[in-house]
Structure formats: C-alpha cells, structure tokens
Design a protein around this motif. Structure first.
Motif, short mmCIF file in Angstrom:
data_model
loop_
_atom_site.label_atom_id
_atom_site.label_comp_id
_atom_site.label_asym_id
_atom_site.label_seq_id
_atom_site.Cartn_x
_atom_site.Cartn_y
_atom_site.Cartn_z
N HIS A 1 0.91 -1.14 -0.11
CA HIS A 1 0.14 0.14 0.06
C HIS A 1 0.81 1.19 -0.16
O HIS A 1 0.46 1.94 -0.75
CB HIS A 1 -0.89 -0.09 1.05
CG HIS A 1 -1.89 1.19 1.07
ND1 HIS A 1 -3.04 1.25 0.17
CD2 HIS A 1 -2.21 2.19 1.91
CE1 HIS A 1 -3.74 1.91 0.67
NE2 HIS A 1 -3.37 2.89 1.47
N LYS A 2 1.79 1.36 0.71
CA LYS A 2 2.90 2.35 1.08
C LYS A 2 3.73 2.65 -0.40
O LYS A 2 3.99 3.57 -0.88
CB LYS A 2 3.62 2.38 2.07
CG LYS A 2 4.79 1.60 2.34
CD LYS A 2 5.60 1.68 3.51
CE LYS A 2 6.74 0.73 3.57
NZ LYS A 2 7.45 0.68 4.72
N HIS B 1 1.15 4.11 -3.27
CA HIS B 1 0.62 5.37 -2.98
C HIS B 1 0.86 6.40 -3.86
O HIS B 1 2.12 6.68 -4.12
CB HIS B 1 1.01 5.68 -1.25
CG HIS B 1 0.13 6.90 -1.10
ND1 HIS B 1 -1.13 6.97 -0.76
CD2 HIS B 1 0.58 8.27 -1.00
CE1 HIS B 1 -1.47 8.05 -0.45
NE2 HIS B 1 -0.39 8.89 -0.43
N HIS C 1 -3.25 -4.66 0.29
CA HIS C 1 -2.49 -3.57 1.06
C HIS C 1 -1.00 -4.60 1.44
O HIS C 1 -0.25 -3.85 1.47
CB HIS C 1 -3.19 -3.18 2.39
CG HIS C 1 -4.05 -2.05 2.34
ND1 HIS C 1 -4.42 -1.18 2.79
CD2 HIS C 1 -4.98 -1.98 1.19
CE1 HIS C 1 -5.34 -0.41 2.29
NE2 HIS C 1 -5.90 -1.01 1.21
#
Length: 121
Positions: free
Chosen positions: A25-26, A29, A77
């Motif tokens: 997820h990061k 992003h 995620h």
C-alpha cells in the motif's frame, strides 16, 4: 579510529529462503489507477533485489495472479512472499545467483508477521 573491514562477504555460498511481508500500500501510494498493479510487480522485484542482493529476480505465476486478482486498480495492502536465493544452473548466465519470489497465502492480510528463515527441502 579503527581500520575498516574491506573484505566483502560472498553471497555465492548463501543459498537461503526467507518469508517477508511486503507493505504494498505504501509502495503504490499516489500511483495513477491504471498503473498500480504493474508498479506493485516492479516494487516486489526491487524489494527482492535489495533483500537478497541478486540482480536476477523471477516472479512465480501464483504471486502474479494474487496481485492481479482484484484488477489493475486494487492491489492488496500487504502480501506475504517467500524469496529463495538459488544458484543459476545455466553456464552462460550473466549472474551466478537468482531470486525466486513465490506467494504465501495467509489469513488476516499478513499483518504483524515477521521475517522468517525457511529451511529448504
């Protein structure tokens, strides 16, 4: 000041398998919607290169299916992967070692799991 150890450690002898949780997820992003899953595949390859120290990274089709299961926009995620550093059997190969990344199905989205060294069969 103490002298620095200039001797490099060889990864050639280290044929090892580890399980990692990658927080996708990061890593994706801010990516545009139609590029999130392709970027997630590239991010996993970059993670394996950094973790195992090999330039040649191969992704298992089961991992690719797990990433693309929710389409191009909706990447999981977190994902649990098993990265195996193996010797390259091809004599004409550019690199002596390669990393093989496979998918590990887990409950609860692989949250809270730590890196584990897995014994090879």
């Amino acid at each position: 000041m103490a002298p620095k150890n200039t001797q490099k450690r060889s990864t050639l002898a280290d044929v090892v398998t580890r399980e990692y949780t990658i927080h996708l997820h990061k890593l994706v992003h801010g990516r545009s919607f139609k590029k999130t899953t392709p970027h997630a595949v590239k991010a996993i390859k970059q993670f394996a290169t950094k973790a195992m120290g090999t330039e040649d990274v191969r992704i298992d089709p089961s991992l690719n299916k797990a990433l693309w299961a929710r389409g191009v926009r909706n990447v999981p995620h977190r994902i649990r992967v098993r990265i195996a550093r193996k010797r390259n059997d091809d004599e004409e190969a550019k690199h002596k070692l390669y990393s093989f990344v496979t998918f590990v199905p887990t409950p609860n989205n692989a949250k809270g799991l730590e890196t584990v060294v897995v014994d090879d069969e």
